[in-house]
Enzyme design. Structure first.
Site, mmCIF file in Angstrom:
data_model
loop_
_atom_site.group_PDB
_atom_site.id
_atom_site.type_symbol
_atom_site.label_atom_id
_atom_site.label_comp_id
_atom_site.label_asym_id
_atom_site.label_seq_id
_atom_site.Cartn_x
_atom_site.Cartn_y
_atom_site.Cartn_z
ATOM 1 N N ASP A 34 0.852 -1.195 0.000
ATOM 2 C CA ASP A 34 0.000 0.000 0.000
ATOM 3 C C ASP A 34 0.889 1.247 0.000
ATOM 4 O OD1 ASP A 34 -1.710 2.101 0.393
ATOM 5 O OD2 ASP A 34 -2.815 1.171 2.030
ATOM 6 N N HIS A 39 0.696 7.956 3.083
ATOM 7 C CA HIS A 39 1.438 7.178 4.079
ATOM 8 C C HIS A 39 2.953 7.340 3.970
ATOM 9 C CE1 HIS A 39 -2.321 5.385 5.090
ATOM 10 N NE2 HIS A 39 -2.444 4.734 3.958
ATOM 11 N N ILE A 54 0.334 9.818 7.681
ATOM 12 C CA ILE A 54 -0.430 9.016 8.650
ATOM 13 C C ILE A 54 -0.120 7.541 8.419
ATOM 14 C CG2 ILE A 54 -2.278 10.716 8.942
ATOM 15 C CD1 ILE A 54 -4.066 8.719 7.281
ATOM 16 N N GLY A 57 -4.085 2.293 8.325
ATOM 17 C CA GLY A 57 -5.041 1.770 9.311
ATOM 18 C C GLY A 57 -4.805 0.296 9.602
#
Lengths: 133, 149
Positions: A34, A39, A54, A57
């Site tokens: 990902d 990110h 960030i 998740g």
């Protein structure tokens, strides 16, 4: 070694913390595939209003899962786990997962989970897991 | 805006051969020091036949196979506005290095919701049942995608 179901009591609890080091999102991007720029690129993160990079998740979900499987003693005991992604996790945060046994039925143990940042923000919500011992 | 008429749509199955190195990498990325993910012998001592994939490994075939972007495009969801709302995994049996796992994404639910603040969102649930090379169920993943409008 997996815990013995006979040793489990409703209401018992456990917790563990994980620090999100500076490079964690890069490691997780490489491992998971990902590479969403939010990110890995602080400039993009700022541009879309996230205040920098960030964490994925599902990486936080991984911390939560590990806390459950460490407590259970064997990852193969995990039968179900879920959460809502409530708030972003930033680099430098420390994430604490706390679990409480809510139900024991036969061999199956239901666990309520709370996943919080060092500021007391609930980053994963409505999190639960089931293990079979 | 998500195409809500796609409920029930099935996408082409993806197949993925599970590599030992990817199992090690994912365990390290989430900071899981359990030796069973790094060392086959440690896993055998714990009753496994090899190093099992960590429970959240299912994200690896999903992302590396580019299947999620394909599904998102077909649903006409705006990539910049999509959030991963919820995730749920169910596990039926271990996944080992060398296993070939196959998953077929299905649109299980698609609906518009209005938040407390009055903002409209499309909520799309994608389910993937994973089977191994013997046709046995290994896991199910359920992802809720939220598209802000």
């Amino acid at each position: 070694m997996a815990k013995n179901i006979k040793d489990i009591t409703v209401g018992e609890s456990f917790s563990a913390s994980e620090e999100v080091d500076k490079y964690r999102a890069i490691y997780y991007a490489g491992a998971s595939g990902d590479f969403n720029p939010i990110h890995i690129d602080p400039e993009i993160g700022k541009m879309v209003g996230l205040g920098g990079v960030i964490l994925h998740g599902l990486c936080t979900f991984g911390f939560m899962t590990k806390t459950v499987t460490d407590w259970a003693g064997d990852p193969g005991t995990l039968k179900r786990i879920k959460c809502r992604f409530a708030r972003p996790v930033h680099l430098g945060d420390t994430i604490t997962t706390s679990g409480t046994v809510s139900k024991v039925q036969g061999n199956r143990v239901s666990i309520d989970l709370k996943v919080m940042s060092q500021e007391g923000v609930e980053v994963l919500a409505m999190a639960t897991a089931e293990v079979e011992l | 805006m998500a195409d809500l008429s796609k409920v029930g749509s099935k996408y082409a199955p993806m197949s993925w051969e599970v590599e030992r190195g990817k199992i090690r990498e994912l365990a390290k990325a989430i900071g899981d020091p359990n030796p069973i993910y790094q060392d086959k012998e440690a896993a055998i001592k714990e009753g496994y036949k090899d190093s099992p994939a960590p429970p959240t490994f299912l994200t690896v075939p999903m992302m590396w196979s580019d299947r999620m972007p394909t599904v998102i495009n077909d649903l006409k969801i705006n990539f910049m506005m999509v959030l991963h709302g919820e995730e749920e995994y169910e596990y039926y049996q271990p996944i080992y290095p060398g296993d070939v796992i196959t998953g077929t994404p299905v649109v299980a639910k698609a609906e518009e919701k209005v938040s407390k603040s009055g903002a409209k969102m499309d909520m799309v649930t994608i389910e993937i049942l994973y089977t191994n090379q013997r046709g046995e169920k290994v896991a199910k993943a359920r992802s809720l995608l939220v598209e802000r409008k």
